[in-house]
Structure formats: C-alpha cells, structure tokens
Design a protein around this motif. Structure first.
Motif, PDB file in Angstrom:
ATOM      1  N   TRP A  91       1.049  -1.167   0.317  1.00 22.15           N
ATOM      2  CA  TRP A  91       0.349  -0.081   0.223  1.00 22.15           C
ATOM      3  C   TRP A  91       1.035   1.032   0.250  1.00 22.15           C
ATOM      4  N   ARG A  92       1.494   1.446   0.636  1.00 20.03           N
ATOM      5  CA  ARG A  92       2.394   2.819   1.249  1.00 20.03           C
ATOM      6  C   ARG A  92       3.590   3.515  -0.242  1.00 20.03           C
ATOM      7  N   PRO A  93       4.080   2.170  -1.230  1.00 17.35           N
ATOM      8  CA  PRO A  93       4.551   2.486  -1.964  1.00 17.35           C
ATOM      9  C   PRO A  93       4.103   2.552  -3.423  1.00 17.35           C
TER      10      PRO A  93
ATOM     11  N   LEU B 284       1.275  10.094  -4.990  1.00 18.53           N
ATOM     12  CA  LEU B 284       1.055  11.509  -3.792  1.00 18.53           C
ATOM     13  C   LEU B 284       2.431  12.243  -4.288  1.00 18.53           C
ATOM     14  N   VAL B 285       3.948  11.582  -4.546  1.00 16.64           N
ATOM     15  CA  VAL B 285       4.348  12.273  -4.723  1.00 16.64           C
ATOM     16  C   VAL B 285       4.517  13.695  -5.727  1.00 16.64           C
TER      17      VAL B 285
ATOM     18  N   PRO C 156       1.911  11.535   0.921  1.00  9.29           N
ATOM     19  CA  PRO C 156       1.342  10.599   1.450  1.00  9.29           C
ATOM     20  C   PRO C 156       1.097  10.571   3.097  1.00  9.29           C
ATOM     21  N   SER C 157       1.251  10.943   3.931  1.00  5.48           N
ATOM     22  CA  SER C 157       1.460  10.947   4.810  1.00  5.48           C
ATOM     23  C   SER C 157      -0.169  11.892   6.037  1.00  5.48           C
TER      24      SER C 157
ATOM     25  N   PHE D 216       3.782  13.484  10.508  1.00  6.84           N
ATOM     26  CA  PHE D 216       2.178  13.558  10.647  1.00  6.84           C
ATOM     27  C   PHE D 216       1.727  13.020  10.644  1.00  6.84           C
ATOM     28  N   ILE D 217       1.932  10.980  11.086  1.00  7.42           N
ATOM     29  CA  ILE D 217       0.976  10.009  11.540  1.00  7.42           C
ATOM     30  C   ILE D 217       0.717  10.911  13.505  1.00  7.42           C
TER      31      ILE D 217
END
Length: 727
Positions: free
Chosen positions: A37-39, A45-46, A55-56, A294-295
């Motif tokens: 998911w994250r990659p 989004l980058v 993304p964060s 951002f988390i």
C-alpha cells in the motif's frame, strides 16, 4: 433542510471515517501496508508541491482534522436541537451496565466497563503492532549480520529498538487529544476534558516507558558494537540521534514530575516541568523528520489550536465584581459575563492571578448557573495549597481591585443527568420565561427518579451548579422533578457555611419550593455544634477598571462553527504555504531524493503550521470580538451602583455574623450530624426508585467507597458517576 437529517448524515459519515482510521492503525505495522500500500500511495502522491510528505498528510493527518471539523459542525447543529428521551428500557439498561465501575481500587483508579474495554482494545493494538514488527526477526540471519559486521543478537537488538519506538509513537499519536480542552473530538465521544485527564496520564506513562526502552536499547547496541559516537550524530537528511536524546531527556524530566508524590506536594514543580512538552515535541519532530511526524501530528495540531485560543482569551483582564470570604477559608469570586456565554453544570474554569503568579493556572468549579444568573459567573476556591492560601490572604486585607485572567469555562456538552422530549427551549432569563410561561408547555424528562450527591469538603462545589440548574428546571417544568439528596461530609461546623452557597446571591427561599431537596450534613471532627462569633462572612465589592471586560466566549455564541472554520481554513492555509515553499525552495534543491536538510524541512513545516493557526484563529477571534464588544459595553453600563442582589453585599467590605445554615428554607431541608460519618451503604441501598443517579466528588477514598457500593451488584438501580479533577 432539517438539522436532524444533516446531523444524522454527518454522524454516519464520521462513523465510516473513524472505522477507516482504526483500520489504518491496524494495518500500519503489516507487510501489506509497508510493502504494497505505502509504495503505491507514495508513487501516486509524491509531487513537486508537497514532496515526500504528501502520503503521510493524506493518510494520517487529513482524516482526523476532517473529523474534527465535521464534528464541530455536528455539535454546532445540535447545540439547540431537541434531545430524544424515548430510548427503550433495554437500551438504557445496557448503557448503564457499561458505565458501572468494574475497577474501584488500584493504580488506574475508578474505571467503568466501557473504559476498561477501550483500554484493553488500545493495549491490544500496541501488542499487535509490536508483535507484528517482531515477527520480522526471523529474517535476520547470520549472513545478513556478517555483511553488516555485527553479531546476530546485536542486529536484532537494533531492530527491536526501532520497533519499540514505532509502537511508542502510537501512544504519542493519542496523547494530546484528552488535553485539548475545547476540541470537538472529546464531546463527540461523550467525554469532557477534566474527565479525560486520566486517559492522558495512562497514555503518558505508556509513551515514556516505550520511548525510554527505545533509547536504552539503542545506547546498549551502540556501546557493545563500539559505535557510541552515534550518540553525537545529527544526520543531514535522515534520523537525528542528538535530537532524539534531547527529546527523551525533556520527556524524562516532565515524566518524573508527574508522579503523585511530587505532583501533590510540589504542584508548582509539576506545573513548570510540564512545559518541557515543548522541547519534547519539537526535538521529536527533528529526530524523526516531518514525513513521519504527520502520523502523530493530528492530536498535537488540535492541541495547538486549542492552546492558542486559550492564549488569546487569557490576554484579557476580566471584570471581577465581588467576593465572599467564608469562615472555613473558602472564597467565592463573582465575575461579570455577557449573556452569550453559556455553560452546563459541573463546568470548570482556569483562573490566573498575576499578582500571585503570572504562569500558574488553576482549575475551579463554576458554581453559578447561566440560566438563573445570565450576567454573572461564580467560582468557589478552597484555601488548601500555597496559591489559594495567598489568594485568601490578599482578599483578607483591604483591597479595591484584583487583576484576574481566565480560560474557559469548559464542561459537558449537555446536561447528562436530564433528558428532554417534545419542546425544549434555551431560556436565557427568568424574565423571558415569565412572558412566555402562559403560552409554552415545556416538558422535561429526567434521567433518574432520584439524584444522590455525595461530597467531601470542597467536593460540594460541582453539586451547587447542579442544584441551581434543577431549581431553574423546576420552574419551567410541567412534570415531576426528581428527589434530590445531598450527603455532605465536613470536618468542622465552620464548613457548614458552604451550604450558604447552594442558593445564588440573587436567590430566595422560594427557589427551593418546587425542588425536593434533602440535605444530610456530617461534621466528623466535632461532637456538638460550636459557634465562634469572631468568625464572620466577609463580603467585598471591587472597583473594576474600565479596561476590565466581562467574560465572553472567545469565539462567540457559535463557537463550534467557528472552530470548524479555524481547523479547516488553517489546514488549507498550511497546504498553500508548504506547497509554495516546497515547489520554489525545497524541490529545486532536493528533487524528492531526500537530499534537503531534514531538520530545516521540519522547521519550515512547523513554522507554516504555527503561522496558519495563528492567522486564522486571530482573525476569527477578532471578528467575534467586534460582535460581542457592544454587548460587553452594555453589561458594564448596566452594572448598578448596588451589588448583585445579595443582602450580604450592601456595604463595601461588609461583615455579617456567622449562621451555620443561613437560609431558613435550607435549614428546613437540612439535618446535621456531629461526630460521625455517613453510613453510605445503608443510605444508598434505601433508595428504592427505578433509577437512582449517584454522583460523588471529594477525596479519593470517598469516591472509591461509593463506587464499590454501586458496583457491588446488590442494587441494580444505582448508576454511578464520579466527578474528580486529577490535574
């Protein structure tokens, strides 16, 4: 469009988003999220405007701030809406069972069933996160360790330290929600800021335990591998070890001052040490970088918004009208306020007296009622600590004026011990009621048949506001009011004068005519009544300056609407600012390859957040200040030469002789017992109503005793609620 339909739509949307946020916390430590998911999200989004932090921001920060904004709108729409009282008996019974105390004594204090369930779920999330990370230990092989030039256990220790830190960040992400006093998140969950302090304490301990282990593991690993110089490393584009160590030291200093033995004996040390959170959070951001920040940022973002609004409110010197000094070293302060400032019973207010300490703020219960006393707000202060003792000494000497600043009031979103049906009206004054009473039928359904209030010493103060609220409701209600029993425990007969505060200064004995109130007062350290004619109730009229302003809501009567506007507009402004900075300053030097200084990038983001919040919040406060400044001027002009209706305040610094029970109506409703304590078990079990609300406020042992009786299972009709302030 019907506001009830809009609120129902918002409620369902908030539920969906909340479930999505919970799912992300569960998926965060898994390989599915980290490797798939994250990659994928990162690749999409980058951009040149938001860089690698996009993304964060989208996954962790935006959903929570959207919930806070939408929740504020939900509360705004529900501010004057009718509350449904037509719940089934089965549903009420289930809710009552969840709210019953299941833990009474122990390190966690009094914990209800729902609180224990949520605590277990949160600990399960921490265990899930840590175990999921630790499952990767099998991938560390001797070959991989040899390639790095270390032993297998050293490499495993290094990774375990990292994973413990990641788990600690889960606690940190939730740490600031309970202390954002004016946030919409707590009311959405049916919580208040003072009632949520214990959650902040739990989270704080878990955060510091995990981060301390995280730091110790790294230091051990560096020491055994001969890389102790890593402690002095400040990476240009990645993790900064020095910043992490400074953050940990700041957190440890703060943590050490929070333990009860220190907090109770030296509150000033606890208060000042708590400001180390600024160092802790700032260097934490420099340590991990803004992308990872951002988390945990949403909770801290809402805290900054709330803290800045409190700062703006505290800049004004409020108009202090009068004070009463009781022989039991209790002070009642009476402030002028605008009609637009409304609050519910059991609300609290933070008070600062610069002549005593410019930095110390202390919470006190609001004893007045915004319906009965639309022009005045009162707080009661018991001289128990050094700060309150100095205040009492100042007021005991001749004084014309006292400079006071306030924050608040803060309290429950609704009168949780009442239920309304059909039509309910927010009647601001009894004068308006007298005009409309022949045309309106106001029906009030009470949650309980009987309300039992158990207090110890100054714990009686929140019950004063409840009694005054029910006095008001009894005048507009066309139905039976609940029986009320106040069990008040005092040390000496002088403390009985606190019962004088049950009625407002403008009150009369007739105020109790419609209220079924019975008072059982216990004086524990005296076996017979004593009188001391040298002790008198002193009443003081102050002479405020023209610059002293009546208390007013910092964001006006539509505060929830304005809070939603501040949160949403400040975040939009932050996105614009950081988009410009990234596109024209960071990206030309970085090209999203992590070549730009991580510390500089973090500082720029922090500055953009602070500027955005300060600009939008200041604009909202300035706009509302213009709106209620006219009303504030009118309040000042309408303040008569005579005090606010109290016969005790007819003369400046006037005295009157001590009467144990000053009002005849209260004397008839009161029975005083000397030389013993109440048999709480007998008194509570004697209540035979279908639903008996038991509220308790006072010393820890008293609260635990009442909670144990209510949770014993011997009486299903007892519904417990503790009112305590663990500041």
């Amino acid at each position: 469009m019907d506001s009830r339909f809009v609120r129902a739509t918002i409620r369902h949307l908030l539920t969906v988003i909340f479930l999505g946020i919970c799912m992300m916390w569960i998926m965060a430590p898994t390989n599915t999220y980290l490797q798939k998911w994250r990659p994928s999200i990162h690749k999409k989004l980058v951009s040149t405007y938001f860089g690698t932090q996009a993304p964060s921001m989208l996954i962790w920060t935006f959903p929570v701030l959207f919930v806070a904004s939408l929740g504020s709108l939900y509360l705004h729409l529900g501010k004057n809406s009718n509350q449904d009282a037509s719940q089934s008996n089965e549903k009420k019974h289930r809710r009552a069972l969840w709210r019953k105390p299941v833990l009474v004594k122990g390190p966690l204090g009094i914990v209800s069933g729902i609180e224990l369930a949520l605590l277990i779920m949160f600990i399960a999330l921490l265990v899930w996160s840590l175990v999921t990370y630790l499952r990767r230990l099998h991938t560390i092989t001797p070959k991989a360790a040899a390639k790095e030039g270390v032993k297998v256990w050293e490499m495993k220790l290094f990774d375990v330290a990292l994973w413990i830190g990641l788990t600690g960040n889960v606690c940190l992400a939730f740490l600031f929600y309970p202390v954002a006093r004016g946030s919409s998140v707590l009311p959405l969950l049916g919580l208040t800021s003072e009632g949520s302090i214990k959650y902040h304490i739990w989270l704080g301990h878990m955060t510091m335990v995990l981060f301390t282990i995280h730091g110790i593991c790294y230091i051990i690993d560096w020491a055994v591998t001969g890389n102790i110089s890593e402690m002095l490393k400040w990476s240009h584009s990645h993790i900064s070890n020095v910043a992490g160590e400074i953050a940990l030291l700041g957190g440890l200093g703060l943590w050490a001052a929070t333990f009860p033995q220190i907090r109770r004996k030296t509150f000033e040390l606890f208060f000042y040490a708590h400001h180390l959170y600024i160092i802790f959070v700032f260097f934490f951001i420099l340590h991990v970088g803004i992308d990872y920040t951002f988390i945990m940022l949403p909770g801290f973002y809402l805290f900054i918004v709330d803290r800045y609004l409190r700062f703006l409110q505290s800049r004004t010197s409020v108009r202090l009208l009068s004070a009463r000094l009781l022989p039991c070293n209790v002070v009642e302060l009476n402030f002028a306020k605008t009609h637009g400032l409304t609050y519910n019973p059991t609300s609290i207010m933070f008070v600062n007296v610069p002549s005593i300490s410019k930095l110390q703020w202390h919470p006190f219960t609001v004893s007045s009622n915004s319906n009965m006393e639309p022009d005045k707000l009162s707080v009661i202060i018991k001289s128990e600590g050094s700060w309150s003792t100095k205040l009492h000494q100042m007021l005991s000497s001749p004084i014309d004026r006292l400079d006071v600043s306030i924050e608040g009031p803060y309290g429950p979103q609704s009168n949780h011990f009442l239920r309304f049906a059909n039509k309910s009206y927010q009647l601001k004054t009894l004068f308006l009621l007298s005009l409309l009473k022949n045309y309106l039928t106001v029906q009030i359904f009470f949650r309980h048949d009987t309300i039992v209030m158990v207090s110890g010493g100054s714990g009686i103060t929140p019950f004063i506001s409840i009694i005054r609220e029910l006095i008001f409701r009894s005048k507009i209600s066309q139905c039976k009011t609940p029986d009320m029993i106040l069990i008040a425990v005092f040390k000496s007969s002088l403390d009985l004068t606190m019962l004088d505060l049950l009625l407002p200064m403008t009150g009369s004995p007739s105020d109790l005519s419609n209220l079924k109130l019975h008072i059982e007062a216990y004086v524990t350290k005296e076996k017979e009544p004593t009188t001391d004619n040298s002790k008198r109730v002193r009443s003081i009229l102050f002479k405020p300056l023209p610059t002293d302003k009546p208390m007013a809501p910092i964001l006006g009567p539509n505060s929830w609407f304005w809070l939603a506007a501040i949160i949403s507009s400040s975040f939009i402004m932050f996105l614009i600012l950081i988009g410009i900075i990234t596109r024209f300053y960071i990206y030309p030097r970085d090209h999203n390859n992590y070549e730009f200084s991580a510390s500089t990038k973090a500082v720029l983001n922090v500055l953009a957040i602070c500027v955005s919040i300060a600009a939008t919040a200041s604009a909202a406060v300035f706009w509302n200040k213009k709106q209620y400044s006219r009303e504030a001027t009118q309040v000042q002009n309408n303040e008569g030469q005579a005090p606010l209706g109290s016969p005790n305040l007819r003369a400046y610094n006037g005295d009157r002789e001590l009467e144990s029970l000053p009002h005849q109506s209260l004397a008839q409703a009161t029975k005083v017992h000397y030389g013993g304590r109440p048999d709480l078990k007998r008194m509570l079990f004697e209540r035979k109503g279908e639903s008996v609300g038991v509220l308790v406020c006072g010393p820890k042992k008293l609260r635990h005793d009442v909670a144990a009786i209510c949770s014993s299972g011997l009486a299903d009709n007892l519904h417990f609620e503790s009112i305590s302030f663990s500041w």
